[in-house]
Scaffold this motif. Structure first.
Motif, PDB file in Angstrom:
ATOM      1  N   ARG A   1      -7.500   0.907  -4.916  1.00 29.90           N
ATOM      2  CA  ARG A   1      -8.553   1.568  -4.122  1.00 29.90           C
ATOM      3  C   ARG A   1      -7.929   2.655  -3.270  1.00 29.90           C
ATOM      4  O   ARG A   1      -6.849   2.481  -2.702  1.00 29.90           O
ATOM      5  CB  ARG A   1      -9.274   0.557  -3.228  1.00 29.90           C
ATOM      6  CG  ARG A   1     -10.060  -0.510  -3.962  1.00 29.90           C
ATOM      7  CD  ARG A   1     -11.256   0.029  -4.728  1.00 29.90           C
ATOM      8  NE  ARG A   1     -12.157   0.799  -3.930  1.00 29.90           N
ATOM      9  CZ  ARG A   1     -13.319   0.372  -3.453  1.00 29.90           C
ATOM     10  NH1 ARG A   1     -13.730  -0.839  -3.701  1.00 29.90           N
ATOM     11  NH2 ARG A   1     -14.075   1.170  -2.735  1.00 29.90           N
TER      12      ARG A   1
ATOM     13  N   CYS B   1      -4.127   6.871   1.291  1.00 27.86           N
ATOM     14  CA  CYS B   1      -3.695   5.493   1.088  1.00 27.86           C
ATOM     15  C   CYS B   1      -4.246   4.954  -0.222  1.00 27.86           C
ATOM     16  O   CYS B   1      -5.412   5.183  -0.545  1.00 27.86           O
ATOM     17  CB  CYS B   1      -4.194   4.613   2.230  1.00 27.86           C
ATOM     18  SG  CYS B   1      -3.758   5.217   3.867  1.00 27.86           S
TER      19      CYS B   1
ATOM     20  N   MET C   1       0.852  -1.165   0.000  1.00 29.70           N
ATOM     21  CA  MET C   1       0.000   0.000   0.000  1.00 29.70           C
ATOM     22  C   MET C   1       0.895   1.224   0.000  1.00 29.70           C
ATOM     23  O   MET C   1       1.888   1.297   0.711  1.00 29.70           O
ATOM     24  CB  MET C   1      -0.900  -0.026   1.237  1.00 29.70           C
ATOM     25  CG  MET C   1      -1.816   1.152   1.317  1.00 29.70           C
ATOM     26  SD  MET C   1      -3.171   1.007   2.494  1.00 29.70           S
ATOM     27  CE  MET C   1      -2.342   0.764   4.037  1.00 29.70           C
TER      28      MET C   1
ATOM     29  N   THR D   1      -4.390   1.233  -2.088  1.00 28.68           N
ATOM     30  CA  THR D   1      -4.109  -0.195  -1.931  1.00 28.68           C
ATOM     31  C   THR D   1      -3.469  -0.759  -3.196  1.00 28.68           C
ATOM     32  O   THR D   1      -3.436  -0.104  -4.244  1.00 28.68           O
ATOM     33  CB  THR D   1      -5.399  -0.982  -1.624  1.00 28.68           C
ATOM     34  OG1 THR D   1      -6.272  -0.884  -2.744  1.00 28.68           O
ATOM     35  CG2 THR D   1      -6.076  -0.470  -0.365  1.00 28.68           C
ATOM     36  N   ARG D   2      -2.990  -1.971  -3.093  1.00 27.27           N
ATOM     37  CA  ARG D   2      -2.344  -2.635  -4.213  1.00 27.27           C
ATOM     38  C   ARG D   2      -3.263  -2.721  -5.431  1.00 27.27           C
ATOM     39  O   ARG D   2      -2.817  -2.642  -6.564  1.00 27.27           O
ATOM     40  CB  ARG D   2      -1.918  -4.043  -3.779  1.00 27.27           C
ATOM     41  CG  ARG D   2      -0.813  -4.611  -4.618  1.00 27.27           C
ATOM     42  CD  ARG D   2      -0.327  -5.916  -4.059  1.00 27.27           C
ATOM     43  NE  ARG D   2       0.438  -5.647  -2.841  1.00 27.27           N
ATOM     44  CZ  ARG D   2       0.755  -6.556  -1.941  1.00 27.27           C
ATOM     45  NH1 ARG D   2       0.378  -7.795  -2.083  1.00 27.27           N
ATOM     46  NH2 ARG D   2       1.451  -6.234  -0.876  1.00 27.27           N
TER      47      ARG D   2
END
Length: 90
Positions: free
Chosen positions: A23, A17, A1, A19-20
Motif C-alpha cells: 500500500r 511510503c 516500510m 507498506t510491507r
C-alpha cells in the motif's frame, strides 16, 4: 516500510511510503508548515485518490496516535534517563 523523500524546490518535501503489503501513501510538507496526507489507489499506485490537509495541531495529534507510546510516557522516560545521567555525573 520503505520511505523515500523528494524535495520540490521552494514548495515542499514529499515523503512517499510503501507498506510491507504494497500500500502506498505519502506526506507532503509544504514550506508554510501545512501538511497533506496523500492516499493512493491500491489498484493504480501512481493515482492519487485523496489529499487530506492537516493543520499543525491535527498533524501533531495524528503523529501522537501513530507513536508506539504516548508523548507523556516518552517524556517520563526521558526525565528518568536525564535523572540517571545527572546522578552518574556526580
Amino acid at each position: 516500510m520503505d520511505v523515500t523523500r523528494a524535495t520540490l524546490p521552494g514548495i515542499a518535501t514529499v515523503h512517499q511510503c510503501v507498506t510491507r503489503d504494497g500500500r502506498r501513501f505519502g506526506v507532503l510538507v509544504e514550506k508554510s508548515g501545512r501538511r497533506r496526507l496523500l492516499v493512493y489507489d491500491p489498484a493504480e499506485p501512481d493515482t492519487l485518490l485523496q489529499a487530506i490537509v492537516l493543520e499543525q495541531g491535527e498533524a501533531d495529534q495524528l503523529a501522537d496516535l501513530l507513536h508506539s507510546r504516548p508523548v507523556l510516557d516518552r517524556l517520563a522516560h526521558l526525565e528518568r534517563r536525564f535523572a540517571e545521567f545527572a546522578e552518574a555525573a556526580r
